[in-house]
Every structure is written in structure tokens, then in C-alpha cells.
Design an enzyme around this catalytic site. Structure first.
Site, PDB file in Angstrom:
ATOM      1  N   HIS A 117      -7.147  -5.595  -1.796  1.00  0.00           N
ATOM      2  CA  HIS A 117      -5.943  -4.952  -1.264  1.00  0.00           C
ATOM      3  C   HIS A 117      -5.142  -5.930  -0.411  1.00  0.00           C
ATOM      4  CE1 HIS A 117      -3.849  -1.162  -0.946  1.00  0.00           C
ATOM      5  NE2 HIS A 117      -3.876  -1.152   0.366  1.00  0.00           N
TER       6      HIS A 117
ATOM      7  N   SER B  62       0.846  -1.187   0.000  1.00  0.00           N
ATOM      8  CA  SER B  62       0.000   0.000   0.000  1.00  0.00           C
ATOM      9  C   SER B  62       0.890   1.247   0.000  1.00  0.00           C
ATOM     10  CB  SER B  62      -0.956  -0.042   1.196  1.00  0.00           C
ATOM     11  OG  SER B  62      -1.985   0.890   1.052  1.00  0.00           O
TER      12      SER B  62
ATOM     13  N   ASP C 159      -8.683  -4.885  -6.159  1.00  0.00           N
ATOM     14  CA  ASP C 159      -8.248  -3.790  -5.291  1.00  0.00           C
ATOM     15  C   ASP C 159      -8.736  -2.483  -5.899  1.00  0.00           C
ATOM     16  OD1 ASP C 159      -6.994  -1.933  -3.699  1.00  0.00           O
ATOM     17  OD2 ASP C 159      -4.984  -2.799  -3.894  1.00  0.00           O
TER      18      ASP C 159
END
EC number: 3.4.14.-
Length: 691
Positions: free
Chosen positions: A666, A549, A634
Site C-alpha cells: 500500500h 487509498s 497491496d
């Protein structure tokens, strides 16, 4: 919007104990393996405790545990009963059907939980010995969460309602269409196309099973609880059963996508009217809770609209006068899971301070805050009945177990030991806390994990871990993906810096990162790498850099600025092109706040400085092998970001691979995909870092 602690842990929980009857799938790499080093299969089949509930008399605990089958690529869950002194553990369900979210009801006479019936999640109840199952709900489409009123007469539950479908509504004769007509923002969120909204319902328990309840948001398209990670902890029933408080951001489309301004609403069950209790408070308001006498309500509140990582403050509402009191003023740490004491004189909560999450008590009379527990660990959830408190605890070295806490002494006594036999097979991994001087003259806490049988006279490969969030602490967490212990088990020294921009070190440290993505936090990473390379046992030619991320963004950025410090990179779900990310991500409030504004705002100095640090602008300096991982479901950071990075690395002649999942978000949640993730991760590290 980030959701923390046990609700998220339960949402992704996949495991139950291997010694539960009938759950061995014959895989020799399950927990029964005699390996002295943790393997991906061992990690991913460890027991995972989910929701738990303490009986009203404080003497028993019911909890859910799950275990995935790698062979079957799915998980089974089971409920267990144990006395609060750790004795008498027994199974309440056989694992043939899902069993989650257990709660004691009817003054401890029965236990309620969610299970799948005819393909839908419904509420059932059983006796404490596991017998006499009764179906409580038969709601079409199922339910997602529930609460019982204190008198046991009413059930509050959450369920999804269907939102208007432009394409189908305009073309009723086309019953097989798959196209979507999109007219506003928030058409996608986290990992789904937004076709439903969670609503809160109330129903009488006089007639069971319940087939229909009263929708508190009838005719509205808003969310309560709020997506993607909120749950029934954002709902509270008054002790007298006359009203319900709930958190909601009553916005849709563009307005929803740019705002974090939620409020606490009160629904009067007698009149059917709704009142906004936090009108004029512009931040994220959540987690309402009523005092035992019903005279007061506490809730968690952020101050500023659009800032999802603002300080989580604890407020008190006097329901008679309407006066609001900021209870934790001066306490610069996030308040999680505030819970009233039985006498209404104190509030217990969890807070992360200097990368350790502990239990605290706030005395209402003087607003003094007392830390209860100590140690290098994280408390991630708790339940309180009278003076008995049971908490879930984990660390970088051990997964979650339940403990009974002495509220005066702060000592903890283990109630469960779900993975004791597995952990006993493994080596002695050491986790060390270090403080390092940053380039701007401050102190940074860095966790360092050392392999088993560490010998300072030898040289070891190492991994610098870059945190996501970006405003998310590297605390004493346990993860089934980014797990520091398995990295150390595989022979690596693991370096985990709590760089600028994470909570738990005061408000200024947390807020520094906004609008400074390529700035001080990146210098902090380089500081950690350089300081560790001064140690004789660190192989100067064997340091990797990994992250997901925002940590993936950090990896991409460092790949163009590291000046030969690192020997390989791994980026999972990372941001590669900031301008594209601004328009691709769904929660625009985050992009506006953290990036400073839109890329077309040419006179906005903060925004232009942010976009000038985009990793894609520095690919010409990439010279180090990089592995890229991304999930195509995602919608927070689209898979196109990973694809762009892979294409750029390949075209620039940098050794690269990409692991792409068409059905993961994600995170990576499916058991076999999770094993593939770990195997690919270590194969890449070993290839470039181990000689």
C-alpha cells in the site's frame, strides 16, 4: 486496523544522517547537494529518527537513525548517543549491521537493541560507550520486539510461529509445492500471505543467550501482538514481575475478518493461567500499562465492535476491586501512547486536536486534562523518566527531531538537528491555517502551503490533496511519499482540507463519513477548490487533484463529478470499484462498517447508497488526464482496482498512465522505487499544470 504514531514511523524508517561515517554513496543528489529546491533524492536521503530511549536518570538519550542508499536500493541504520541537553552526540554502532529499537537496561548501565545476526533479528546489549557487545537472544527464526522486566530478571519478546499449511500438511511428499489450499478468510493481510502469527514469549535472563522462551499463547493460533502494525507497546509487565498483560483478538478466519473486538489478557507467571481483563468490552482494546505500584492498569479502548475508527478512550482498572473507570469521558479526541508519571498521580499522552498532535497530562485525582505543548506541529512519540520528558516532533516543514520538554511551561529544547544543513539549503516555505465554511454550515480547517518567494501578484499552479483513511487527520505530518513541502518546493500551492470524516474535530465530524462516501466529504473538497480559486494568485487552469487509498477513491470519484475544476488527477492505491473492493479487501469489518454492508443486501439502504457512488459508474464523465499508481503486494486495496481504472480511462479516451510496482504494498518503501514515484508524480503534474 490502523496503527499510529512512532511504531509505524519506525516500521518504515529508512534513513541515517549523511554525516555518519562511511555512508556517502557518491550520489551528487544526496543531502550534500547545494540545490535550493528539494529534489526527490534530497527528500529520500534525509535522516530519519526511529526508536529512542531516555536513560533512567533522564540525562542521556539513545536513538536510531537510518539512511537509504539510492544506488544500493537499501538502508543502513545506526545508533547514536546524546545528552538530554543536546550535547555530546556520538555514534554507538558503525552501521555495518542493522541497529534498531534501543532501550536502556540494568538501571542505565547498558543499552539493548535489535540487530541482525546470521540472517535473523536478535537482541544484543552494549555499554553506553558502544563497547562490550553481548548477545542476549539466539532464538531460532529471530525475534520482532522485546521488553525487560523492571527488576531485569525476565525478558518478554515477540516472535512469529508457523501456522498450519493445508497443502504441505496433506502432501508431505511434495517438498517443492507453491500452491496454497485456502479454507477460510484472512489468508492474506496487508502485504503478506498469512503463514505465521506473532506470539508473546517470556524467558529468564539468568542464562544468556536465550535460546527458548515460554509461549504465552502456546497451542493457540491467535496474534499477540496483532497484525499488521501492532508491536510490544501492546504488552506490559507488572512492576513486581509476576504477570504480563497483552492485547489480542482471539479469533481466526471469518470471525477475525469481521471483528475488531480485541481484549487485554493477563498471564500469571506463577500459575500459568490467563484471564480476560476486558471481558464484555466489545471494541478494540490495546496498550496496557501498569501504575508504578502495580495497583492499577490503564489501556486504550474503543467502544464498538467492527468500527476501527471509533474514539480511542482511556480506561483505568483497579486490580484489587476490578472496577473500571473511563478516564477521558467527554474528551472527544483519540488518546495515544498513555504513560504513567513516576509518582502514579498523572498520565501523559498524545492527542490530535484540530490537526495538531500535542502532549497532554491527565491528573487522576480529578480527571482534569491539561495541554502541555503548543504550536503548529505534531508530537509523534515520547519517553518519560522522572520529570524529564523527551519527545519526537515533526511538521509539514521539517522531519522528526528529538526535543526535551519542560512539563510545566510546555517549552521545547532541541536535542537533535539531524537535517539542519539540508533544510538550511531550502527556500522559505510557508504553511498557513485557514477555516472554510462547508456546504452544511460547519467550519473546515484547511492547510495551505505556499512556494518559496511567494508573490501574490503572480499566478501559481495548485494541488488539492485528498486524504486517505478515510478517518485520518491531515495533521502537521512529515511523509517521505506524500510530502506537502516538496510539492510547494516544486512551485505548487498545496491545499490540504481536513474534510468531514477525520478525527481531531469532535466525534460527530469524524463519524459523518461512514456510509456517506460520495457525500459531504466530496462537497468539502469542491468547497476547498472553489474557495482557493477565488484568490487571484491561483491559476484557474492549473489545479491538480491527488490522493492515496481513500484519497485515491476520492480522486476517482471527483474525476467523474468535478465539472472542469481540475486539470489533472493522480490516484495512488485508490478504490475504483466499491463492489469489488468489498470482496477483495481483507479486513471485512472495515468494509461492513464504512460501506454499510454487503452489495447483495438489497434492502440495506446505506449499503446500496454507498455502492451507487462507486467511481466506476461515472467513467462516462471522465474527461481529464489521470495518472494511476498501485503496488501488486497491496492486499488492502488490490492492484486490480488500479488496473481497472487505467483500462477504463484508456478505453474512454482520457490521457492516462499507470505506474505499477510488482513488489510494493500500500506504500512505496524501496529507495529507487520511491525516487521513481516522486519523479513520475511531478512529471505528470508539470506536464498538465505548468504552462
Amino acid at each position: 486496523m490502523k496503527r499510529t504514531i512512532l511504531s509505524l514511523l519506525a516500521a518504515v524508517s529508512l534513513a541515517i544522517p549523511v554525516y555518519a561515517a562511511g555512508y556517502s554513496d557518491g550520489n551528487p543528489t544526496q543531502q550534500t547537494s547545494q540545490s535550493s529546491m528539494m529534489t526527490p533524492e534530497m527528500l529520500l536521503t534525509m535522516a530519519r529518527i526511529g526508536g529512542f530511549s531516555l536513560s533512567p536518570n533522564g540525562k542521556q538519550v539513545v536513538y536510531s537513525v537510518s539512511l537509504p542508499s539510492i544506488q544500493d536500493n537499501k538502508a543502513k541504520t545506526q545508533l547514536f548517543f546524546v545528552n538530554s541537553d543536546g550535547s555530546g552526540r556520538k555514534a554507538l554502532t558503525d552501521g555495518t549491521r542493522t541497529a534498531v529499537s534501543p532501550r536502556w537496561i540494568e538501571d542505565g548501565k547498558r543499552i539493548a537493541y535489535l540487530t541482525v545476526i546470521e540472517g535473523e533479528m536478535q537482541l544484543v546489549s552494549i555499554l553506553p560507550d558502544g563497547t562490550d557487545q553481548r548477545q542476549v537472544t539466539r532464538i531460532p527464526g529471530g525475534i520482532t520486539g522485546y521488553l525487560y522486566s523492571q527488576d531485569g530478571k525476565q525478558l518478554v519478546y515477540t516472535a512469529d510461529i508457523k501456522l498450519p499449511n493445508e497443502a504441505k500438511d496433506r502432501n508431505p511428499d511434495l517438498d517443492k509445492i507453491s500452491g496454497r489450499v485456502i479454507t477460510d478468510l484472512m489468508y492474506k493481510h496487508w502485504d503478506e500471505w498469512v503463514e505465521t502469527a506473532p506470539h508473546t514469549f517470556v524467558a529468564s535472563l539468568a542464562q544468556q543467550p536465550i535460546t527458548q522462551g515460554k509461549d504465552l499463547l502456546e497451542g493457540e493460533l491467535f496474534e499477540a501482538p496483532m497484525k499488521p502494525h501492532s508491536d510490544e507497546s501492546d504488552i506490559a509487565i507488572t512492576p513486581d514481575g509476576k504477570g504480563i498483560a497483552y492485547a489480542s483478538r482471539k479469533k481466526t478466519g471469518l470471525e477475525y475478518s469481521i471483528s475488531t473486538n480485541s481484549d487485554i489478557y493477563y498471564y500469571d507467571l506463577t500459575t500459568g493461567t490467563t484471564t480476560n481483563l476486558t471481558e464484555g468490552m466489545m471494541g478494540y482494546d490495546t496498550h496496557p500499562s501498569f501504575s508504578p505500584d502495580g495497583k492499577y492498569m490503564t489501556w486504550c479502548s474503543m467502544e464498538r465492535d467492527g468500527y476501527e475508527s471509533d474514539l480511542i478512550r482511556l480506561f483505568l482498572l483497579d486490580r484489587t476491586t476490578g472496577e473500571k473507570t473511563y478516564l477521558t469521558e467527554g474528551f472527544e479526541y483519540n488518546v495515544e501512547q498513555p504513560t504513567w508519571s513516576q509518582d502514579g498521580k498523572s498520565i501523559y499522552f498524545i492527542a490530535c486536536v484540530e490537526a495538531e498532535s500535542h502532549l497532554y497530562e491527565l491528573t487522576l485525582k480529578n480527571k482534569k486534562i491539561r495541554r502541555i505543548t503548543q504550536g503548529q506541529m505534531d508530537y509523534v512519540g515520547f519517553d518519560l523518566q522522572g520529570t524529564t520528558l523527551v519527545a519526537a516532533r515533526q511538521s509539514m516543514l521539517a522531519p522528526t527531531d528529538l526535543y526535551r520538554i519542560d512539563l510545566k511551561k510546555g517549552t521545547a529544547t532541541a536535542i537533535t538537528k539531524e537535517n539542519e544543513s539540508t533544510l538550511a539549503q531550502l527556500g522559505d516555505i510557508r504553511c498557513e491555517k485557514r477555516w472554510m465554511n462547508t456546504t452544511n454550515g460547519e467550519k473546515m480547517l484547511v492547510w495551505v502551503l505556499y512556494p518559496a518567494n511567494f508573490d501574490a501578484s503572480k499566478k501559481y499552479p495548485s494541488i488539492l490533496y485528498c486524504q486517505g483513511g478515510p478517518q485520518s487527520t491531515i495533521s502537521q505530518f512529515w511523509s517521505y511519499r506524500w510530502n506537502p513541502r516538496i510539492m510547494a518546493e516544486n512551485g505548487y500551492i498545496v491545499i490540504l482540507p481536513n474534510r468531514h470524516g477525520v478525527p481531531g474535530f469532535g466525534k460527530a465530524w469524524n463519524e459523518q463519513i461512514s456510509g456517506d462516501y460520495g457525500g459531504q466529504n466530496m462537497r468539502d473538497y469542491l468547497t476547498a477548490a472553489d474557495e482557493m480559486k477565488k484568490e487571484s494568485y491561483i491559476d484557474p487552469n492549473g489545479m491538480g487533484c491527488v490522493g492515496a487509498s481513500y484519497g485515491g477513491f476520492s480522486v476517482y470519484w471527483l474525476a467523474g463529478h468535478h465539472e472542469k475544476r481540475f486539470n489533472c488527477f493522480i490516484a495512488h492505491a485508490g478504490i475504483f470499484n466499491l463492489e469489488a473492493q468489498y470482496l477483495e479487501t481483507e479486513e471485512k469489518w472495515f468494509a461492513n462498517w464504512d460501506m454499510g454492508g454487503a452489495p447483495w443486501e438489497k434492502s440495506n439502504a446505506t449499503a446500496q447508497r454507498t455502492f451507487a457512488t462507486s467511481p466506476h459508474l461515472f467513467v462516462d464523465k471522465w474527461d481529464t488526464p489521470i495518472l494511476i499508481i498501485h503496488g501488486e503486494r497491496d492486499y488492502r486495496i488490490l492492484a486490480s482496482q488500479g488496473m481497472m481504472a487505467f483500462d477504463a480511462a484508456r478505453m474512454h479516451g482520457v490521457p492516462t498512465e499507470m505506474l505499477l510496482y510488482p513488489d510494493e504494498n500500500h506504500w512505496v518503501l524501496q529507495p529507487q522505487n520511491a525516487v521513481l514515484w516522486q519523479r513520475t508524480f511531478f512529471r505528470w503534474l508539470d506536464r498538465w499544470l505548468k504552462k
